[in-house]
Design an enzyme around this catalytic site. Structure first.
Site, mmCIF file in Angstrom:
data_model
loop_
_atom_site.group_PDB
_atom_site.id
_atom_site.type_symbol
_atom_site.label_atom_id
_atom_site.label_comp_id
_atom_site.label_asym_id
_atom_site.label_seq_id
_atom_site.Cartn_x
_atom_site.Cartn_y
_atom_site.Cartn_z
ATOM 1 N N ASP A 230 15.028 -0.634 -1.531
ATOM 2 C CA ASP A 230 15.649 -2.007 -1.199
ATOM 3 C C ASP A 230 16.883 -2.081 -1.204
ATOM 4 O O ASP A 230 17.604 -1.508 -2.366
ATOM 5 C CB ASP A 230 14.484 -2.102 -2.426
ATOM 6 C CG ASP A 230 14.938 -3.462 -3.167
ATOM 7 O OD1 ASP A 230 15.377 -4.477 -1.918
ATOM 8 O OD2 ASP A 230 13.598 -4.289 -3.289
ATOM 9 N N GLY A 256 11.795 0.189 1.388
ATOM 10 C CA GLY A 256 12.380 -0.846 0.857
ATOM 11 C C GLY A 256 11.233 -1.550 0.287
ATOM 12 O O GLY A 256 10.993 -1.151 -0.325
ATOM 13 N N HIS A 257 12.154 -2.856 0.539
ATOM 14 C CA HIS A 257 11.541 -3.934 -0.767
ATOM 15 C C HIS A 257 10.538 -4.228 -0.466
ATOM 16 O O HIS A 257 9.412 -3.640 -1.528
ATOM 17 C CB HIS A 257 12.710 -5.086 -0.274
ATOM 18 C CG HIS A 257 12.597 -6.345 -0.972
ATOM 19 N ND1 HIS A 257 12.360 -6.525 -2.281
ATOM 20 C CD2 HIS A 257 12.022 -8.085 -0.750
ATOM 21 C CE1 HIS A 257 12.294 -7.649 -2.849
ATOM 22 N NE2 HIS A 257 11.572 -8.609 -2.574
ATOM 23 N N PHE A 258 10.139 -4.151 0.568
ATOM 24 C CA PHE A 258 8.300 -4.842 0.678
ATOM 25 C C PHE A 258 7.326 -3.746 1.107
ATOM 26 O O PHE A 258 7.080 -3.190 2.304
ATOM 27 C CB PHE A 258 8.295 -6.105 1.693
ATOM 28 C CG PHE A 258 8.431 -7.529 1.699
ATOM 29 C CD1 PHE A 258 7.854 -8.236 1.429
ATOM 30 C CD2 PHE A 258 9.565 -7.605 1.335
ATOM 31 C CE1 PHE A 258 6.713 -9.383 1.333
ATOM 32 C CE2 PHE A 258 9.575 -8.812 1.929
ATOM 33 C CZ PHE A 258 9.179 -10.256 1.817
#
Length: 292
Positions: A230, A256-258
């Protein structure tokens, strides 16, 4: 194949019409799914399909996102978002629930937890930061930036980048999420709403010590799932929770983030297992037997 039905509707909270998705059986402790920036409840569609057959899952759109409708002059701050979600919880008579907090859903959810600790039966944290070490340099620069520097964050290349950035295999990330997010961002007044929330994000950092104290005091059962790459909330933010929740279950994934977009096949069983353990513990306590 037994797939759950997902219901869609609105709940009136004062002059705000909160759109939400709901699935699963009415009995048992529900899970309140709070979405992140710049998304809405649609980010949980696949998780609801995966787990809705056995668990009640409820995902609202916060003001400024998705299909939720607000009056002219609505003030976009995290305190105000928490007020609306608090009213939403009351309207649906959710007296006790598991909080699933992601990104912006973290500061909204932690405000609810501080106000109503009796509501929180458990905590699922997915890339929702509450510690200084969980802020990347990019995140710090964003928080400190003036309004005129934040406009590019609301454009399609950046929206798409939040989904694909840090992923191990971008081909596993469907384009639907960032396309729908950008559709909502491009509606009248939405960029201004999200810009106001970005500018207010520093209020969340100031409250990190308060939320950490809440975690230490109440020690909710917790599952922490984190995408290690992320760019905003790096991996140290996940491990930091263990200082205040040493019994929490922690899983760091190569994404990552999602994280749900790429790693749903790994995350959904972790969530299901966590919810099953909570249910078993509740039954044991109700029966007066010692926990295993």
């Amino acid at each position: 194949m037994d797939l759950p039905s997902v219901r869609h509707g609105f709940a009136d909270v004062g002059d705000v019409r909160v759109f939400y998705r709901e699935t699963g059986p009415a009995d048992g402790v529900p899970v309140l799914l709070l979405h992140g920036f710049p998304s809405a409840s649609h980010q949980y569609r696949r998780l609801m399909d995966a787990l809705g057959g056995g668990h009640r899952l409820i995902a609202p759109d916060c003001p400024g996102s998705g299909h939720t409708e607000v009056p002219d002059g609505f003030t976009y701050t995290f305190d105000r978002l928490a007020d609306v979600v608090e009213g939403f919880v009351t309207a649906l008579e959710l007296r006790r629930f598991v909080l699933y907090a992601f990104d912006f859903g973290g500061p909204v959810g932690f405000r609810l937890a501080v106000r109503h600790p009796e509501w929180i039966a458990g905590l699922i944290v997915q890339n929702a930061n509450a510690y200084e070490e969980g802020l990347s340099e990019q995140a710090r620069a964003t928080i400190q930036a003036p309004a005129e520097a934040l406009g590019p964050l609301l454009t399609l290349p950046v929206t798409r980048g939040q989904y694909e950035g840090g992923t191990a295999d971008p081909a596993l990330v469907a384009p639907d999420g960032w396309t729908l997010d950008q559709h909502f961002l491009d509606l009248p007044g939405r960029k201004e709403a999200q810009l106001a929330l970005l500018l207010d994000y520093r209020s969340n950092v100031a409250r990190y010590p308060e939320w950490q104290a809440w975690l230490r005091e109440h020690r909710p059962p917790a599952l922490i799932v984190w995408g290690r790459d992320d760019p905003f909330f790096p991996e140290p933010g996940a491990h930091a929770y263990l200082r205040d929740l040493p019994d929490a279950e922690l899983h760091v994934l190569d994404t990552g983030h999602f994280a749900l977009e790429e790693r749903l096949p790994e995350i959904a069983p972790l969530v299901a297992g966590f919810l099953a353990r909570l249910a078993t513990e509740r039954v044991a306590v109700a029966a007066g037997t010692p926990e295993a």
